[in-house]
Design an enzyme around this catalytic site. Structure first.
Site, short mmCIF file in Angstrom:
data_model
loop_
_atom_site.label_atom_id
_atom_site.label_comp_id
_atom_site.label_asym_id
_atom_site.label_seq_id
_atom_site.Cartn_x
_atom_site.Cartn_y
_atom_site.Cartn_z
CB ILE A 92 -0.97 0.00 1.21
CG1 ILE A 92 -1.90 1.23 1.17
CG2 ILE A 92 -0.23 -0.07 2.53
CD1 ILE A 92 -3.01 1.19 2.20
CB SER A 93 1.00 4.27 0.38
OG SER A 93 1.38 5.61 0.26
CD1 TRP A 94 8.17 4.96 0.30
CD2 TRP A 94 8.07 2.98 1.35
NE1 TRP A 94 9.46 4.53 0.52
CE2 TRP A 94 9.43 3.32 1.16
CE3 TRP A 94 7.76 1.78 1.98
CZ2 TRP A 94 10.48 2.50 1.58
CZ3 TRP A 94 8.79 0.95 2.39
CH2 TRP A 94 10.14 1.32 2.20
N GLY A 96 3.64 -0.12 -1.89
CA GLY A 96 3.33 -0.58 -3.23
C GLY A 96 4.54 -0.50 -4.15
CB THR A 118 0.87 2.13 -4.73
OG1 THR A 118 2.26 2.40 -4.70
CG2 THR A 118 0.58 1.07 -5.78
#
Length: 273
Positions: A92-94, A96, A118
């Protein structure tokens, strides 16, 4: 556990189905506790592995910064020491970005890939500068009042109605690591991009994105879906944190993509970093 010279804080929820484990890669500055709501919402048949990247939560900060490829190798060695040969990965996010790097580096070990909220790193459609400015400091992970003030603008989705939940979800004022660890994470993604390599991604991939994510605009998920062959795109109503803010709505989407947890989770003697 110790992986080479790096101690890592790891949490494993045993699965009842005997299938491949799911490795969770967290967002920047967030300790493994941030994934607790999502882990709890997942089918208990799925074995779940969470870890704090170096410098975050209970994993000590390393002497030098680490790029994504080195961190992906570290995660691979961690899983090998735990006895896992093949596994699924969700980032998730970073996280990802880390998940994409992992899948590009070791496609032979990753069965399925889930990318949530992401993008593709330095070559992507960015959020508004006023939003990205907040990412330069770990303060939102350390100061509950600060993250409450800006949660709506940064994360959108359900945080617009209940911004006070952001501090709880991100582990603000909890075991969140060091400022140096946070800046190491920023450096890990500096200059990194997966954009030209996405057509080479081999694992079946699910792209999950919210329709109200100020940090990672939805267009990035559509670009990734277009470039990753055979990928699936699921757009949900919500923002950047809704996977952990509303896990009972999104966990079934992930479970359906991963499929029944029946294949062997561990292949003795075959795990390799």
């Amino acid at each position: 556990m110790r992986v080479g010279e790096q101690p890592l804080r790891v949490a494993i929820r045993p699965g009842t189905g005997g299938g491949p484990p799911l490795l969770l890669c967290n967002g920047i500055g967030a300790p493994l506790e941030a994934f607790e709501p999502f882990t709890g919402a997942l089918d208990p048949a799925i074995e779940v592995v969470r870890f704090d990247v170096p410098g975050v939560g209970g994993s000590p900060v390393p002497p030098l910064p680490y790029p994504f490829p080195r961190l992906a190798r570290l995660a691979g060695r961690m899983l090998a020491q735990l006895g896992y040969d093949r596994f699924d990965v969700l980032g998730i996010s970073w996280g990802g970005g880390l998940a994409q790097q992992f899948a590009l580096s070791r496609p032979d070990r990753i069965r399925r890939l889930v990318l949530v909220a992401t993008g593709t790193g330095s070559l992507m459609v960015p959020g508004q500068p006023s939003v990205l400015w907040h990412m330069l400091s770990p303060r939102r992970h350390l100061d509950p009042a600060h993250v409450t003030d800006y949660a709506s603008d940064i994360y959108g989705g359900s945080m617009r109605a209940t911004p006070t939940r952001a501090a709880e979800l991100l582990g603000a004022a909890a075991l969140s690591g060091t400022r140096r660890g946070y800046y190491y994470q920023l450096l890990a993604g500096a200059g990194w991009t997966s954009l030209p390599l996405l057509p080479l991604l081999r694992p079946p991939t699910l792209v999950l994105a919210g329709d109200d994510d100020p940090l990672i605009p939805l267009i990035n998920a559509r670009i990734m879906h277009t470039l990753i062959r055979g990928s699936q795109l699921h757009v949900y109503r919500g923002g950047h944190l809704d996977l952990i803010a509303d896990p009972h709505r999104l966990a079934p989407v992930v479970e359906q993509f991963l499929g029944p947890a029946q294949a062997p989770a561990v292949t003795p003697g075959r795990a390799s970093a």
